[in-house]
Design an enzyme around this catalytic site. Structure first.
Site, PDB file in Angstrom:
ATOM      1  CG  HIS A 115      26.936   8.398  30.776  1.00 32.24           C
ATOM      2  ND1 HIS A 115      26.461   9.660  30.479  1.00 32.24           N
ATOM      3  CD2 HIS A 115      28.292   8.493  30.813  1.00 32.24           C
ATOM      4  CE1 HIS A 115      27.499  10.483  30.360  1.00 32.24           C
ATOM      5  NE2 HIS A 115      28.604   9.806  30.557  1.00 32.24           N
ATOM      6  N   GLY A 149       2.566  20.383   6.745  1.00 36.24           N
ATOM      7  CA  GLY A 149       2.404  19.248   7.659  1.00 36.24           C
ATOM      8  C   GLY A 149       3.589  18.306   7.518  1.00 36.24           C
ATOM      9  CG  MET A 180      -4.903   9.473   8.242  1.00 35.38           C
ATOM     10  SD  MET A 180      -5.142  10.686   6.963  1.00 35.38           S
ATOM     11  CE  MET A 180      -6.438   9.970   5.992  1.00 35.38           C
ATOM     12  N   GLY A 229       0.800  -1.227   0.000  1.00 34.71           N
ATOM     13  CA  GLY A 229       0.000   0.000   0.000  1.00 34.71           C
ATOM     14  C   GLY A 229       0.829   1.271   0.000  1.00 34.71           C
TER      15      GLY A 229
HETATM   16  C1  LIG Z   1       4.817  10.430   1.657  1.00 35.63           C
HETATM   17  C2  LIG Z   1       4.274   9.728   2.885  1.00 35.63           C
HETATM   18  C3  LIG Z   1       5.119   9.436   3.927  1.00 35.63           C
HETATM   19  C4  LIG Z   1       4.630   8.779   5.051  1.00 35.63           C
HETATM   20  N1  LIG Z   1       5.495   8.511   6.066  1.00 35.63           N
HETATM   21  C5  LIG Z   1       5.039   7.900   7.174  1.00 35.63           C
HETATM   22  C6  LIG Z   1       5.915   7.584   8.230  1.00 35.63           C
HETATM   23  O1  LIG Z   1       7.116   7.859   8.185  1.00 35.63           O
HETATM   24  N2  LIG Z   1       5.427   6.957   9.324  1.00 35.63           N
HETATM   25  C7  LIG Z   1       4.101   6.632   9.415  1.00 35.63           C
HETATM   26  O2  LIG Z   1       3.701   6.066  10.427  1.00 35.63           O
HETATM   27  N3  LIG Z   1       3.236   6.917   8.421  1.00 35.63           N
HETATM   28  C8  LIG Z   1       3.679   7.532   7.309  1.00 35.63           C
HETATM   29  N4  LIG Z   1       2.811   7.807   6.295  1.00 35.63           N
HETATM   30  C9  LIG Z   1       1.402   7.433   6.458  1.00 35.63           C
HETATM   31  C10 LIG Z   1       1.212   5.936   6.157  1.00 35.63           C
HETATM   32  O3  LIG Z   1       1.708   5.645   4.863  1.00 35.63           O
HETATM   33  C11 LIG Z   1      -0.256   5.556   6.243  1.00 35.63           C
HETATM   34  O4  LIG Z   1      -0.769   5.964   7.494  1.00 35.63           O
HETATM   35  C12 LIG Z   1      -0.422   4.065   6.108  1.00 35.63           C
HETATM   36  O5  LIG Z   1       0.051   3.641   4.866  1.00 35.63           O
HETATM   37  C13 LIG Z   1      -1.894   3.663   6.257  1.00 35.63           C
HETATM   38  O6  LIG Z   1      -2.001   2.282   6.098  1.00 35.63           O
HETATM   39  P1  LIG Z   1      -3.356   1.606   5.586  1.00 35.63           P
HETATM   40  O7  LIG Z   1      -3.099   0.143   5.589  1.00 35.63           O
HETATM   41  O8  LIG Z   1      -4.499   2.137   6.321  1.00 35.63           O
HETATM   42  O9  LIG Z   1      -3.539   2.118   4.091  1.00 35.63           O
HETATM   43  P2  LIG Z   1      -2.634   2.034   2.790  1.00 35.63           P
HETATM   44  O10 LIG Z   1      -1.202   1.892   3.126  1.00 35.63           O
HETATM   45  O11 LIG Z   1      -3.036   3.186   1.958  1.00 35.63           O
HETATM   46  O12 LIG Z   1      -3.060   0.674   2.122  1.00 35.63           O
HETATM   47  C14 LIG Z   1      -4.341   0.439   1.630  1.00 35.63           C
HETATM   48  C15 LIG Z   1      -4.239  -0.559   0.509  1.00 35.63           C
HETATM   49  O13 LIG Z   1      -5.534  -1.007   0.138  1.00 35.63           O
HETATM   50  C16 LIG Z   1      -5.631  -1.034  -1.272  1.00 35.63           C
HETATM   51  N5  LIG Z   1      -7.046  -1.000  -1.620  1.00 35.63           N
HETATM   52  C17 LIG Z   1      -7.896   0.036  -1.575  1.00 35.63           C
HETATM   53  N6  LIG Z   1      -9.146  -0.358  -1.932  1.00 35.63           N
HETATM   54  C18 LIG Z   1      -9.054  -1.665  -2.207  1.00 35.63           C
HETATM   55  C19 LIG Z   1      -9.984  -2.629  -2.643  1.00 35.63           C
HETATM   56  N7  LIG Z   1     -11.263  -2.321  -2.837  1.00 35.63           N
HETATM   57  N8  LIG Z   1      -9.560  -3.894  -2.838  1.00 35.63           N
HETATM   58  C20 LIG Z   1      -8.248  -4.237  -2.634  1.00 35.63           C
HETATM   59  N9  LIG Z   1      -7.327  -3.365  -2.234  1.00 35.63           N
HETATM   60  C21 LIG Z   1      -7.727  -2.095  -2.015  1.00 35.63           C
HETATM   61  C22 LIG Z   1      -4.818   0.164  -1.705  1.00 35.63           C
HETATM   62  O14 LIG Z   1      -4.454   0.077  -3.069  1.00 35.63           O
HETATM   63  C23 LIG Z   1      -3.619   0.008  -0.770  1.00 35.63           C
HETATM   64  O15 LIG Z   1      -2.714  -0.912  -1.292  1.00 35.63           O
HETATM   65  C24 LIG Z   1       3.266   8.426   5.135  1.00 35.63           C
HETATM   66  C25 LIG Z   1       2.403   8.713   4.066  1.00 35.63           C
HETATM   67  C26 LIG Z   1       2.908   9.352   2.949  1.00 35.63           C
HETATM   68  C27 LIG Z   1       1.974   9.631   1.801  1.00 35.63           C
HETATM   69  N1  LIG Z   2       6.515  10.846   9.338  1.00 35.02           N
HETATM   70  C1  LIG Z   2       5.221  10.552   9.309  1.00 35.02           C
HETATM   71  O1  LIG Z   2       4.678   9.920  10.204  1.00 35.02           O
HETATM   72  C2  LIG Z   2       4.415  10.987   8.128  1.00 35.02           C
HETATM   73  C3  LIG Z   2       5.042  11.478   7.014  1.00 35.02           C
HETATM   74  C4  LIG Z   2       4.251  11.875   5.952  1.00 35.02           C
HETATM   75  C5  LIG Z   2       2.881  11.744   6.031  1.00 35.02           C
HETATM   76  N2  LIG Z   2       2.309  11.240   7.133  1.00 35.02           N
HETATM   77  C6  LIG Z   2       0.855  11.145   7.225  1.00 35.02           C
HETATM   78  O2  LIG Z   2       0.273  11.468   5.993  1.00 35.02           O
HETATM   79  C7  LIG Z   2      -0.832  12.323   6.172  1.00 35.02           C
HETATM   80  C8  LIG Z   2      -0.812  13.405   5.151  1.00 35.02           C
HETATM   81  O3  LIG Z   2       0.302  14.304   5.357  1.00 35.02           O
HETATM   82  P1  LIG Z   2       0.224  15.805   4.908  1.00 35.02           P
HETATM   83  O4  LIG Z   2       1.488  16.484   5.282  1.00 35.02           O
HETATM   84  O5  LIG Z   2      -0.262  15.874   3.502  1.00 35.02           O
HETATM   85  O6  LIG Z   2      -1.002  16.330   5.762  1.00 35.02           O
HETATM   86  P2  LIG Z   2      -1.066  17.126   7.153  1.00 35.02           P
HETATM   87  O7  LIG Z   2      -2.477  17.022   7.554  1.00 35.02           O
HETATM   88  O8  LIG Z   2       0.005  16.720   8.079  1.00 35.02           O
HETATM   89  O9  LIG Z   2      -0.739  18.631   6.730  1.00 35.02           O
HETATM   90  C9  LIG Z   2      -1.470  19.293   5.738  1.00 35.02           C
HETATM   91  C10 LIG Z   2      -1.213  20.783   5.854  1.00 35.02           C
HETATM   92  O10 LIG Z   2      -1.753  21.403   4.702  1.00 35.02           O
HETATM   93  C11 LIG Z   2      -2.494  22.559   5.085  1.00 35.02           C
HETATM   94  N3  LIG Z   2      -3.494  22.767   4.024  1.00 35.02           N
HETATM   95  C12 LIG Z   2      -4.584  22.020   3.763  1.00 35.02           C
HETATM   96  N4  LIG Z   2      -5.232  22.488   2.676  1.00 35.02           N
HETATM   97  C13 LIG Z   2      -4.528  23.562   2.235  1.00 35.02           C
HETATM   98  C14 LIG Z   2      -4.661  24.452   1.140  1.00 35.02           C
HETATM   99  N5  LIG Z   2      -5.665  24.361   0.260  1.00 35.02           N
HETATM  100  N6  LIG Z   2      -3.732  25.420   0.956  1.00 35.02           N
HETATM  101  C15 LIG Z   2      -2.690  25.540   1.836  1.00 35.02           C
HETATM  102  N7  LIG Z   2      -2.512  24.708   2.896  1.00 35.02           N
HETATM  103  C16 LIG Z   2      -3.413  23.734   3.080  1.00 35.02           C
HETATM  104  C17 LIG Z   2      -3.056  22.204   6.434  1.00 35.02           C
HETATM  105  O11 LIG Z   2      -3.385  23.351   7.183  1.00 35.02           O
HETATM  106  C18 LIG Z   2      -1.896  21.418   7.059  1.00 35.02           C
HETATM  107  O12 LIG Z   2      -0.974  22.259   7.701  1.00 35.02           O
HETATM  108  C19 LIG Z   2      -0.748  12.874   7.574  1.00 35.02           C
HETATM  109  O13 LIG Z   2      -1.957  12.588   8.221  1.00 35.02           O
HETATM  110  C20 LIG Z   2       0.389  12.179   8.237  1.00 35.02           C
HETATM  111  O14 LIG Z   2      -0.040  11.538   9.419  1.00 35.02           O
HETATM  112  C21 LIG Z   2       3.046  10.882   8.193  1.00 35.02           C
END
Ligand SMILES: Cc1cc2nc3c(=O)[nH]c(=O)nc-3n(C[C@H](O)[C@H](O)[C@H](O)COP(=O)(O)OP(=O)(O)OC[C@H]3O[C@@H](n4cnc5c(N)ncnc54)[C@H](O)[C@@H]3O)c2cc1C
Ligand SMILES: NC(=O)c1ccc[n+]([C@@H]2O[C@H](COP(=O)([O-])OP(=O)(O)OC[C@H]3O[C@@H](n4cnc5c(N)ncnc54)[C@H](O)[C@@H]3O)[C@@H](O)[C@H]2O)c1
Length: 525
Positions: A505, A227, A375, A86
């Site tokens: 330490h 964010g 998330m 995913g």
């Molecule tokens: C750039 C980025 C960086 C991130 N970094 C971090 C991080 O460092 N640490 C952290 O904790 N989180 C991080 N996140 C957030 C994290 O990726 C998500 O919170 C996490 O992947 C959620 O897991 P999930 O299983 O709910 O969904 P997903 O990982 O989105 O998986 C859902 C899966 O279900 C599949 N699916 C959807 N509908 C269907 C269907 N009908 N049938 C079969 N398959 C389907 C999708 O294709 C996908 O493969 C990051 C996100 C992004 C975008």
């Molecule tokens: N290290 C990690 O754990 C990690 C890394 C990447 C992503 N994620 C997860 O992925 C999710 C998405 O991350 P993200 O950074 O996109 O979302 P976020 O919710 O962390 O931040 C989005 C930011 O965009 C701003 N915003 C929203 N709409 C806007 C607009 N139209 N114009 C200007 N600013 C706007 C919001 O006020 C907020 O500050 C988060 O929920 C996060 O938990 C986690």
């Protein structure tokens, strides 16, 4: 407690001749049908389903649920939609951390002042190969995906490559047939949110999906949203030589972070770098460009008055404005389930509700990003384990207050529990006195040995019970340090108890030791 699989194993043994001639997925149904309804094995009519549990979606949430279901002996299938791993593995945590690791090295090696402090001189220019950095991220994602696939197969999970659609209770439709299960766990994850007016071509105007390919390093990039994603990408881009402008809708940069930490982050992660920002503005119209030919244009309007305030021309624009649940094609309508902005409503046990304040939909669970509780990858996985525990009849509730989060910038930011602003409100509402104690990286031998004395660890606690209500760290390896505090919140360990524990330490953990001791009026050293 549910013991279906153990019972089933005995039942299958009893009809092994018959079951030897049927596909494994049908054995359970056949074995059950050959037995009386309430046999001495305790089999229930549930065993006439294809599976004990079907999981729709194989991200970290679905994968975590599948592994735990097998550990509990449940016959398990997961619909992967050909996307094992995913978001996290393919388009999120894993590739982004690979880019951050490479970019972090470049930053370190270019930081002459820091290196000189350690007695090191780099003779000549520090170079990086953009494609090789991008390949590092891509290859890592593919390796981790392979590991996940192998773990599912190794544990006997049936991976169905189709997209699954709920058609009625206990039933999920694949590309060519329907599959049934006693319990169904929805884990479809989320997709990038692209605000209206923004045309994301994933080339010059991209979400994290396109950004992670690192097809080019723009000289000047605007990042909409400050964010997690925006901050992490600003760290990568500035290390690789780009200039960044943040466009943030809310009136302050990093609005979701603890204010004190956000102020420090501004001092450590924004001001010393080629970064500026606009706050209180929306990117109302973003038009893609052509690299080297035509710039990307970004029209900004005031978030309150909606009046045009500025138009920016940049080489690229990253859209990091949050994520939306991926629930449109899940078949929720077929079961009359109402969502809130696409988020499936669940109770504490991850059981799906028919709508906001609705009734529990029996035998249906939703975990991870799609339920909107938190998330994060590890939260999705924890939801999966919890849903399976509840399916097994062992009541389980995830304590979201104890789930840590980290932003993997250099230095890192990590947190668990309430921000100071939320904690003040909580204390006022519940009538307790809020305590605050801070440990400093500048007073830590290990941090100083690394030349990384910037940052703090702030521990917020209830002065009466001495329990922790929140911890916020900014500093080197904050993401690893936060775990001790997360465990403490989960187990109810008090700051007094923590202050009596021995910390190695010299380690960075002593920054927290200083804060724990300070909380009960003791000096650290
Ligand atoms: C750039 C980025 C960086 C991130 N970094 C971090 C991080 O460092 N640490 C952290 O904790 N989180 C991080 N996140 C957030 C994290 O990726 C998500 O919170 C996490 O992947 C959620 O897991 P999930 O299983 O709910 O969904 P997903 O990982 O989105 O998986 C859902 C899966 O279900 C599949 N699916 C959807 N509908 C269907 C269907 N009908 N049938 C079969 N398959 C389907 C999708 O294709 C996908 O493969 C990051 C996100 C992004 C975008
Ligand atoms: N290290 C990690 O754990 C990690 C890394 C990447 C992503 N994620 C997860 O992925 C999710 C998405 O991350 P993200 O950074 O996109 O979302 P976020 O919710 O962390 O931040 C989005 C930011 O965009 C701003 N915003 C929203 N709409 C806007 C607009 N139209 N114009 C200007 N600013 C706007 C919001 O006020 C907020 O500050 C988060 O929920 C996060 O938990 C986690």
């Amino acid at each position: 407690m549910r013991t279906t699989m153990r019972c089933c194993a005995a039942a299958v043994g009893a009809v092994s001749l018959a079951s030897a001639f049927v596909a494994p997925s049908n054995r359970l149904a056949l074995s059950a049908s050959l037995l009386p309804r309430s046999s001495r094995f305790g089999l229930r009519m549930a065993d006439s389903y294809d599976y004990d549990v079907i999981i729709v979606g194989c991200g970290v949430g679905g994968h975590g649920a599948a592994l735990h279901a097998r550990a509990c002996g449940l016959k398990t299938a997961v619909f992967s939609g050909k996307d094992v791993g995913g978001t996290c593995v393919n388009r999120g945590c894993v590739p982004s951390k690979a880019l951050l690791a490479a970019a972090g090295r470049v930053r370190d090696m270019q930081n002459e002042h820091h290196l000189e402090g350690l007695g090191i001189t780099v003779d000549g220019e520090v170079k990086f190969d953009r494609q090789a950095v991008a390949d590092h991220a891509k290859n890592l994602a593919s390796r981790v995906r392979g590991n996940l696939e192998a773990s599912l197969k190794g544990l006997g999970v049936d991976v169905i490559e189709d997209a699954g659609e709920l058609v009625r209770a206990h039933t999920v439709k694949g590309a060519s047939r329907e599959y049934t299960a006693k319990d169904i766990i929805l884990a479809p994850g989320s997709l990038p949110f692209v605000p209206p007016g923004v045309q994301a071509d994933e080339k010059t105007v991209f979400t994290s999906d396109g950004g992670l390919n690192l097809e080019f390093v723009p000289e000047y990039v605007a990042i909409v949203g400050s964010g997690y994603i925006g901050l992490e990408f600003s760290d990568v881009y500035t290390a690789l030589g780009a200039e960044v402008t943040f466009i943030e809708a809310l009136p302050m940069i990093m609005p979701t972070f603890d204010r004190e930490i956000a102020r420090l982050a501004e001092r450590l992660l924004i001001k010393p770098r080629a970064i500026d920002y606009r706050v209180g503005v929306f990117a109302s119209e973003v038009t893609p460009g052509i690299p080297g030919v035509k710039p990307v244009t970004i029209k900004m309007i005031d978030a309150k008055t909606k009046e045009h305030v500025e138009t920016l021309e940049v080489d690229a624009c990253m859209v990091a404005t949050g994520r939306v649940p991926n629930t449109k094609t899940l078949g929720l309508d077929n079961m009359g389930i109402e969502t809130v902005r696409g988020f499936v409503q669940v109770n504490d046990k991850m059981q799906v509700l028919s709508g906001p304040d609705g009734a529990v939909v029996p035998n249906l669970y939703c975990i991870g990003d799609a339920n909107g509780k938190m998330m994060l990858a590890h939260a999705a996985s924890a939801h999966g384990v919890s849903a399976v525990e509840n399916i097994c009849g062992r009541a389980n509730v995830v304590n979201h207050n104890a789930i840590p989060a980290a932003c993997f910038t250099h230095p890192e930011i990590a947190m668990v529990g309430l921000t100071e602003e939320q904690a003040k409100e909580d204390a006022a509402a519940k009538g307790y006195e809020l305590g605050k104690s801070v440990g400093h990286f500048r007073a830590n031998s290990k941090a100083l040995a690394e030349g990384e004395g910037d940052g703090i660890a702030k521990v917020l606690f209830n002065k009466g019970t001495e329990e922790i209500v929140g911890v916020h760290i900014i500093g080197i390896h904050a993401a690893d340090l936060i775990q001790e505090c997360s465990n403490a919140i989960a187990t109810g360990t008090t700051v007094r108890e923590l202050s009596m524990l021995v910390h190695t330490h010299p380690t960075l953990c002593e920054v927290l030791d200083e804060a724990f001791k300070g909380a009960v009026g003791r000096a650290a050293h």
